[in-house]
Design an enzyme around this catalytic site. Structure first.
Site, PDB file in Angstrom:
ATOM      1  N   GLU A 105      69.221 -58.107 -48.130  1.00 45.09           N
ATOM      2  CA  GLU A 105      69.629 -57.850 -49.503  1.00 45.09           C
ATOM      3  C   GLU A 105      68.695 -58.570 -50.414  1.00 45.09           C
ATOM      4  OE1 GLU A 105      73.918 -59.009 -50.269  1.00 45.09           O
ATOM      5  OE2 GLU A 105      73.297 -59.553 -52.331  1.00 45.09           O
ATOM      6  N   ASP A 107      68.314 -59.125 -54.278  1.00 46.12           N
ATOM      7  CA  ASP A 107      69.319 -59.221 -55.440  1.00 46.12           C
ATOM      8  C   ASP A 107      68.633 -59.552 -56.755  1.00 46.12           C
ATOM      9  OD1 ASP A 107      71.700 -59.062 -53.847  1.00 46.12           O
ATOM     10  OD2 ASP A 107      71.591 -61.445 -53.818  1.00 46.12           O
ATOM     11  N   GLU A 109      70.630 -60.521 -60.425  1.00 42.48           N
ATOM     12  CA  GLU A 109      72.217 -60.628 -60.923  1.00 42.48           C
ATOM     13  C   GLU A 109      71.939 -61.080 -62.554  1.00 42.48           C
ATOM     14  OE1 GLU A 109      74.851 -62.788 -58.706  1.00 42.48           O
ATOM     15  OE2 GLU A 109      74.982 -61.587 -57.146  1.00 42.48           O
ATOM     16  N   THR A 123      67.849 -64.417 -58.865  1.00 41.65           N
ATOM     17  CA  THR A 123      67.384 -63.432 -57.697  1.00 41.65           C
ATOM     18  C   THR A 123      67.632 -64.193 -56.377  1.00 41.65           C
ATOM     19  OG1 THR A 123      65.242 -64.405 -57.621  1.00 41.65           O
ATOM     20  CG2 THR A 123      65.371 -62.633 -59.186  1.00 41.65           C
ATOM     21  N   ASN A 124      67.901 -63.610 -55.429  1.00 41.35           N
ATOM     22  CA  ASN A 124      67.943 -63.818 -54.098  1.00 41.35           C
ATOM     23  C   ASN A 124      67.352 -62.735 -53.111  1.00 41.35           C
ATOM     24  OD1 ASN A 124      68.750 -65.751 -52.153  1.00 41.35           O
ATOM     25  ND2 ASN A 124      70.876 -65.526 -52.589  1.00 41.35           N
ATOM     26  N   ARG A 133      68.118 -68.268 -50.989  1.00 41.26           N
ATOM     27  CA  ARG A 133      66.808 -68.216 -51.401  1.00 41.26           C
ATOM     28  C   ARG A 133      66.935 -68.153 -53.211  1.00 41.26           C
ATOM     29  NH1 ARG A 133      66.203 -65.133 -46.480  1.00 41.26           N
ATOM     30  NH2 ARG A 133      65.439 -66.459 -44.784  1.00 41.26           N
ATOM     31  N   GLY A 203      77.606 -72.923 -65.486  1.00 38.04           N
ATOM     32  CA  GLY A 203      78.243 -73.631 -64.345  1.00 38.04           C
ATOM     33  C   GLY A 203      79.760 -73.348 -64.428  1.00 38.04           C
TER      34      GLY A 203
END
Ligand SMILES: *[C@@H]1O[C@H](CO)[C@@H](O)[C@H](O)[C@H]1NC(C)=O
Length: 283
Positions: A105, A107, A109, A123-124, A133, A203
């Site tokens: 994947e 990403d 977001e 991001t990941n 990550r 958060g």
């Protein structure tokens, strides 16, 4: 004679114009032909001849879509204009993903915020089902005022995340050091707008203000170029086999990472007391 040759000329011109338009519809992507609704039916709207799409979120549901096609490498561009005003609690995701437990994947977001406070671009990269990550950024513009282009350039050697053609993140192929890289599973393009106010904004402290619903995000000018040789060429020395950005793009990446990155898993030493992941030690 004069009239019919004029008529002929007009006919040729119309044919040329039609051909030009059609080549745009084929290469340029079309929300009617290339995508299908994943959830929130009716909250997804398409305009024009598939050139513009909107997703909306209300208290009952968000909405989403995905590409019918799957891609293995290439360059994917999408223009987005994000939920304006008080977007706290909302998340607009735009990502590539394969299927199954060991999926890959890539990403983007966009985590909303209260009016006047910046969106966070999260991001990941997942490989073989494993993510963790994360890198997060604030943007150097207000992403709710105009459309901006968010892209993934993906070859067997590297993944470049781009914002308006500016490299913000690079994930290189470090398979030689035992880090899996997405290169065997084709991915679909997904996007969705949903409520994530348990965690998304500051958060999870700021909740979605439902009196502002429905929330709307806008999409246009989707483009997918499955030719991976071309995907990163403009950012390296011109060959896709090259894992290095060229000097100009290295400088641009450093600028973004220095001034706009707000979280990097690679420097989160508390989270990884035994040492940050292997790929963080390589450049
Ligand atoms: C929202 O604004 C706060 C304050 O400026 C900032 O710290 C945070 O990164 C922003 N984004 C989100 C998603 O909370």
């Amino acid at each position: 004679m004069g009239v019919s040759s004029n008529g002929f000329l007009v006919m040729i011109m119309v044919m040329v114009a039609t051909l030009a338009l059609c080549s745009i519809c084929v290469n340029g992507g079309n929300f009617d032909q290339d995508f299908e609704v994943t959830f929130g039916d009716g909250r997804l709207k398409r305009f024009g001849r598939g050139q513009l799409l909107t997703l909306s979120l209300d208290k009952v549901s968000g909405s989403g879509f995905r590409s019918k096609r799957q891609y293995l490498f290439g360059r994917i561009d999408m223009q987005l204009k994000l939920v304006a005003g008080n977007s706290a609690g909302t998340v607009t995701a735009y990502y590539l993903s394969s299927e199954g437990a060991t999926h890959d994947e890539i990403d983007f977001e966009f985590l909303g915020n209260v009016s006047g406070q910046p969106y966070t671009l999260h991001t990941n990269v997942f490989t073989q089902g494993k993510g963790g990550r994360e890198q997060q950024f604030h943007l150097w513009f207000d992403p709710t005022l105009k459309f901006h282009t968010y892209s993934v350039a993906w070859t067997p050697k590297m993944i470049i995340f781009l914002v308006d053609n500016m490299p913000i993140r690079v994930f290189k192929n470090h398979e030689a050091k035992g880090v899996p890289f997405p290169k065997n599973q084709a991915m679909r393009i997904y996007s969705s707008l949903w409520n994530a106010d348990q965690w998304a904004t500051q958060g999870g402290r700021v909740k979605t203000d439902w009196s502002k619903a429905p929330f709307t995000a806008y999409y246009r000018n989707f483009n997918a170029n499955p030719n991976h040789a071309a995907a990163t060429a403009a950012f390296t020395d011109g060959k896709w086999q090259n894992q290095e950005l060229n000097a100009w793009n290295r400088r641009r990446l450093r600028w973004v990472q220095k001034y706009f990155m707000i979280y990097n898993y690679c420097t989160d030493f508390q989270r990884f007391p035994g040492g940050v992941p292997v790929e963080c030690k390589m450049f």
